[in-house]
Each structure stands twice: as structure tokens, then as C-alpha cells.
Design a protein around this motif. Structure first.
Motif, PDB file in Angstrom:
ATOM      1  N   ALA A  32       0.625  -0.932  -0.122  1.00 26.99           N
ATOM      2  CA  ALA A  32      -0.058   0.173   0.057  1.00 26.99           C
ATOM      3  C   ALA A  32       0.988   1.369  -0.111  1.00 26.99           C
ATOM      4  N   LEU A  33       2.205   1.314   0.751  1.00 26.73           N
ATOM      5  CA  LEU A  33       2.609   2.605   1.240  1.00 26.73           C
ATOM      6  C   LEU A  33       3.386   2.680  -0.724  1.00 26.73           C
ATOM      7  N   HIS A  34       3.490   1.267  -1.157  1.00 23.67           N
ATOM      8  CA  HIS A  34       4.651   1.725  -2.583  1.00 23.67           C
ATOM      9  C   HIS A  34       3.214   2.150  -3.218  1.00 23.67           C
ATOM     10  N   ALA A  35       2.510   2.084  -3.394  1.00 29.10           N
ATOM     11  CA  ALA A  35       1.655   2.102  -4.309  1.00 29.10           C
ATOM     12  C   ALA A  35       1.038   3.634  -3.871  1.00 29.10           C
ATOM     13  N   GLY A  36       0.894   4.338  -2.794  1.00 30.15           N
ATOM     14  CA  GLY A  36       0.818   5.316  -2.381  1.00 30.15           C
ATOM     15  C   GLY A  36       2.859   6.543  -3.040  1.00 30.15           C
ATOM     16  N   GLY A  37       3.395   5.659  -3.532  1.00 28.63           N
ATOM     17  CA  GLY A  37       4.822   6.567  -3.746  1.00 28.63           C
ATOM     18  C   GLY A  37       5.363   6.972  -2.430  1.00 28.63           C
ATOM     19  N   GLU A  61       8.070  11.236  13.652  1.00 28.82           N
ATOM     20  CA  GLU A  61       7.568  12.381  13.152  1.00 28.82           C
ATOM     21  C   GLU A  61       7.947  12.265  11.825  1.00 28.82           C
ATOM     22  N   ASN A  62       9.252  11.878  11.241  1.00 25.92           N
ATOM     23  CA  ASN A  62       9.767  11.984  10.256  1.00 25.92           C
ATOM     24  C   ASN A  62       9.081  11.010   8.942  1.00 25.92           C
ATOM     25  N   VAL A  63       8.916   9.364   9.772  1.00 28.19           N
ATOM     26  CA  VAL A  63       8.763   8.101   9.005  1.00 28.19           C
ATOM     27  C   VAL A  63       7.061   8.952   9.337  1.00 28.19           C
ATOM     28  N   GLU A  64       6.191   9.688  10.011  1.00 23.00           N
ATOM     29  CA  GLU A  64       4.911   9.578   9.685  1.00 23.00           C
ATOM     30  C   GLU A  64       4.860  10.463   8.484  1.00 23.00           C
ATOM     31  N   ASN A  65       5.778  11.946   8.486  1.00 23.82           N
ATOM     32  CA  ASN A  65       5.420  12.324   7.056  1.00 23.82           C
ATOM     33  C   ASN A  65       5.329  11.767   5.989  1.00 23.82           C
ATOM     34  N   GLY A  66       6.682  11.118   5.766  1.00 21.97           N
ATOM     35  CA  GLY A  66       6.114  10.401   4.463  1.00 21.97           C
ATOM     36  C   GLY A  66       4.808   9.201   4.109  1.00 21.97           C
ATOM     37  N   VAL A  67       4.188   8.530   5.962  1.00 23.10           N
ATOM     38  CA  VAL A  67       3.188   8.070   5.785  1.00 23.10           C
ATOM     39  C   VAL A  67       1.686   9.188   5.139  1.00 23.10           C
ATOM     40  N   ASN A  68       1.316  10.293   5.671  1.00 26.06           N
ATOM     41  CA  ASN A  68       0.886  11.564   5.269  1.00 26.06           C
ATOM     42  C   ASN A  68       1.038  10.970   3.813  1.00 26.06           C
ATOM     43  N   GLN A  69       2.394  11.384   3.490  1.00 25.62           N
ATOM     44  CA  GLN A  69       2.730  11.727   2.469  1.00 25.62           C
ATOM     45  C   GLN A  69       1.187  10.323   0.878  1.00 25.62           C
ATOM     46  N   ALA A  70       1.913   9.401   1.453  1.00 26.87           N
ATOM     47  CA  ALA A  70       1.066   8.232   0.818  1.00 26.87           C
ATOM     48  C   ALA A  70      -0.071   7.908   0.968  1.00 26.87           C
ATOM     49  N   ILE A  71      -0.415   8.856   2.109  1.00 26.08           N
ATOM     50  CA  ILE A  71      -2.023   8.492   2.025  1.00 26.08           C
ATOM     51  C   ILE A  71      -2.564   9.298   0.889  1.00 26.08           C
ATOM     52  N   GLY A  72      -2.746  10.608   1.202  1.00 20.33           N
ATOM     53  CA  GLY A  72      -2.169  11.774   0.195  1.00 20.33           C
ATOM     54  C   GLY A  72      -2.504  11.238  -0.680  1.00 20.33           C
ATOM     55  N   ASN A  73      -1.838  10.380  -1.099  1.00 28.60           N
ATOM     56  CA  ASN A  73      -1.638  10.516  -3.005  1.00 28.60           C
ATOM     57  C   ASN A  73      -2.314   9.250  -3.588  1.00 28.60           C
ATOM     58  N   LEU A  74      -2.731   8.356  -2.055  1.00 32.18           N
ATOM     59  CA  LEU A  74      -3.993   7.391  -2.361  1.00 32.18           C
ATOM     60  C   LEU A  74      -5.190   7.010  -2.430  1.00 32.18           C
ATOM     61  N   GLN A  75      -5.513   9.158  -2.145  1.00 32.92           N
ATOM     62  CA  GLN A  75      -6.854   9.433  -2.244  1.00 32.92           C
ATOM     63  C   GLN A  75      -7.546   9.153  -3.257  1.00 32.92           C
ATOM     64  N   GLY A  76      -9.055   8.732  -3.612  1.00 30.27           N
ATOM     65  CA  GLY A  76      -9.731   8.218  -4.554  1.00 30.27           C
ATOM     66  C   GLY A  76      -9.086   6.601  -5.085  1.00 30.27           C
ATOM     67  N   LYS A  77      -7.956   6.298  -4.311  1.00 29.65           N
ATOM     68  CA  LYS A  77      -7.459   4.525  -4.471  1.00 29.65           C
ATOM     69  C   LYS A  77      -8.533   3.530  -3.905  1.00 29.65           C
ATOM     70  N   ALA A  78      -7.658   2.506  -4.029  1.00 25.53           N
ATOM     71  CA  ALA A  78      -8.868   1.886  -3.686  1.00 25.53           C
ATOM     72  C   ALA A  78      -8.403   1.420  -2.248  1.00 25.53           C
ATOM     73  N   THR A  79      -9.863   1.636  -1.030  1.00 30.26           N
ATOM     74  CA  THR A  79     -10.156   1.470   0.284  1.00 30.26           C
ATOM     75  C   THR A  79      -9.274   0.620   1.028  1.00 30.26           C
ATOM     76  N   ASP A  80      -8.682  -0.509   0.447  1.00 27.77           N
ATOM     77  CA  ASP A  80      -8.360  -1.235   1.276  1.00 27.77           C
ATOM     78  C   ASP A  80      -6.529  -0.949   1.488  1.00 27.77           C
ATOM     79  N   ALA A  81      -6.278  -0.436   0.184  1.00 33.24           N
ATOM     80  CA  ALA A  81      -4.588   0.156  -0.127  1.00 33.24           C
ATOM     81  C   ALA A  81      -5.126   1.053   0.804  1.00 33.24           C
ATOM     82  N   LYS A  82      -5.715   2.392   1.864  1.00 31.63           N
ATOM     83  CA  LYS A  82      -5.478   3.067   2.294  1.00 31.63           C
ATOM     84  C   LYS A  82      -5.932   2.365   3.638  1.00 31.63           C
TER      85      LYS A  82
END
Length: 304
Positions: free
Chosen positions: A208-213, A252-273
Motif C-alpha cells: 500500500a505504501l508503495h502504491a502511494g509513492g 515524525e519523519n516516518v509519519e510525514n512520509g506515511v501522510n504523503q502516501a495516504i494523500g497519494n492514495l486518495q481516490g484509490k482502493a479503500t483497502d490499500a488506504k
């Protein structure tokens, strides 16, 4: 501390390096990509730059020094004919450094080039090697992406390579034993006098993280040094290792990267998010800080 097993067996490289090789700059990092991966037979796991052997045979602060990252199957690395991939790269000596292999999560975890139930890695410099760390466990579907090598040098000669504490990246329930000797036996802190545990991310979360970039699950090696270079020059980059900072800053650094991946996954598959959100929850539960210094103040961890 140097490993109890220092293998000197011949092994053949694979072609994985041709699929995913890269370097990343962090802060003032001076990293010169110099990958010597080819179909050859090595007599040992020693690590020098063959194009400038005289320069890299000794450690001079501020000059090039060569570090190697070996990637291969789990199990006994003392067995003749172990198939592995070696990535060799030059770093600027005594600067907090990183080597990143883009796309390595897919190339190693999803494509399984070693046909093994686990993928192990270790670091090498001059004639010293680290203990093995597990990067991927196919049985438990766990990825251990956080790797920092602390290279101990005395008067320009590498004495040994230890692993930094990798449990600062997650809550304690995600921190598991993850260090092995070259026969394949798991080790403990008491056995080898260095941190042996690591944080894992599940394979589904990595997908899922990979799918979010995100490159959170790609294979990366951070490197710092301690001791003295040629002429007794003191080395200080180990002060910048991740475990020297409060875990909340690292997370915090890890969290920032995860937040970016979540943003990139908006509109994609719910299970991935949902999988990314689940990983986000694992890095927001801070663990105790056992490093030096105060929790407030001081330098930031850095970028990347």
C-alpha cells in the motif's frame, strides 16, 4: 564488534543489481555511485574500490571510502556457492551517509530473486563485515527496512561494523529480534554486544505504501563512523545516527512520509488506504528514549 563468523567462501553474484541500483543524497551527503556488480567469483567478502585501492585501503576523514551491501538468501552464508548480489559504493568518509536501491521492495520482496523464505543483508568495509540482518521474511510476511551500519575505525583501519538500534522507528510490539550470524543462527544483544532488534512493516502495508509513492520499504543503508582515521583524526558522524535522537523526532519523519502516501492514495482502493492508515498507527505510539541528551532542543534528525 566484529562478527564471530567472518566468511571467506567463494560466492557468485546475481543480476539483481542491474534491475535496481541507485544513490540518494541526504543533507550534505557526498555520495559517488560506483557499483561494481558483475558475474564474477569472489574469494572473500572484503570491500575495496578496485579503481582506487590505495585510497580506499585506509580510512581518511573527508576522502572517499568504500562500503559494500550484500543481499542474498537466509540461512548459512558459509556454504560454498551462496548466490548473492553485491552493491559497492563510495561515500565521503565520516559524513552521515545513505545508499538507496530504488524499486528494491518490488525486485526483492515481490519478485523473490533468491527463491528463499527470507532475504538477509550485511555490510562490509575493508576486511570487516557486520552480522546479518533480515530484510524480508516470507513466512511471516514482514519487511525490516531500517538499517544503519556503525563502522568502527582505528587509525584508518576498520575494526568492525555494528548495527544501530532500529527499534526507534516503531512501537515496541513491532520490534523483533532480527540479527543473525553467518551460519543462520539468530543472535542476542548479550551474545554480540550490539543492538539486535528491528522494526517491521507488513508486506501488505508495504504494498500500500508503495502504491502511494512511498519508498519506506525499499532497501536503504545508512552509514556512520566512529573511532579515528589515519593520523588519529577523530571521527564524529556516529553522533548523527538515528538512535542518538529522541524517537518522537524519528517517528515524525516516518509519519510525514506515511501522510504523503495516504494523500497519494486518495481516490484509490479503500483497502490499500486502510493498510497505510494501519501502518501510520504503528509509528504514533512512541517508545522510551534511551539515547544521550535532552528530548527538547538540539539538532534535527535531518532529511530523507
Amino acid at each position: 564488534p566484529r562478527p564471530t563468523k567472518n566468511p571467506r567462501n567463494s560466492s557468485t553474484m546475481t543480476s539483481l543489481a542491474s534491475k535496481a541500483i541507485g544513490a540518494v543524497f541526504i543533507g550534505a551527503l557526498c555520495l559517488i555511485p560506483a557499483v561494481f556488480s558483475q558475474e564474477v567469483t569472489l574469494s572473500s567478502y572484503a570491500c575495496y574500490d578496485p579503481t582506487i585501492p590505495a585510497e580506499t585501503a585506509q580510512f581518511y576523514r573527508g576522502r572517499n571510502t568504500t562500503v559494500c551491501l550484500y543481499v542474498g538468501p537466509g540461512g548459512d552464508w558459509n556454504t560454498q556457492g551462496t548466490t548473492y548480489t553485491r552493491f559497492a559504493f563510495n561515500l565521503k568518509a565520516d559524513e552521515f551517509s545513505s545508499y538507496w536501491i530504488p524499486g528494491s521492495f518490488k525486485s526483492i520482496v515481490q519478485d523473490d530473486p533468491f527463491n528463499s523464505n527470507a532475504t538477509h543483508i550485511f555490510a562490509s568495509s575493508q576486511s570487516s563485515v557486520s552480522f546479518l540482518r533480515r530484510y524480508y521474511d516470507a513466512t511471516t510476511q514482514q519487511v525490516f527496512p531500517y538499517l544503519t551500519a556503525v563502522i568502527d575505525v582505528k587509525d584508518g583501519t576498520v575494526q568492525g561494523i555494528a548495527w544501530d538500534d532500529a527499534c526507534i522507528f516503531c512501537k515496541l510490539s513491532r520490534c523483533l529480534p532480527n540479527t543473525y550470524d553467518f551460519v543462520g543462527n539468530i543472535t542476542t544483544r548479550e551474545d554480540i554486544s550490539q543492538p539486535t532488534d528491528g522494526c517491521y512493516i507488513s508486506r501488505d502495508e508495504c504494498v500500500a505504501l508503495h502504491a502511494g509513492g512511498s519508498d519506506e520499504c525499499d532497501l536503504k543503508l545508512f552509514v556512520v563512523w566512529t573511532g579515528t582515521g589515519v593520523g588519529g583524526t577523530a571521527l564524529f558522524s556516529s553522533d548523527s545516527r538515528f538512535s542518538a535522537f529522541p524517537p518522537n523526532r524519528i517517528q515524525e519523519n516516518v509519519e510525514n512520509g506515511v501522510n504523503q502516501a495516504i494523500g497519494n492514495l486518495q481516490g484509490k482502493a479503500t483497502d490499500a488506504k486502510d493498510a497505510v492508515d494501519n501502518f501510520f498507527d504503528t509509528v504514533t505510539d512512541s517508545i522510551p528514549f534511551y539515547g544521550g541528551g535532552e528530548e527538547e532542543g538540539g539538532d534535527d534528525v535531518g532529511q530523507g
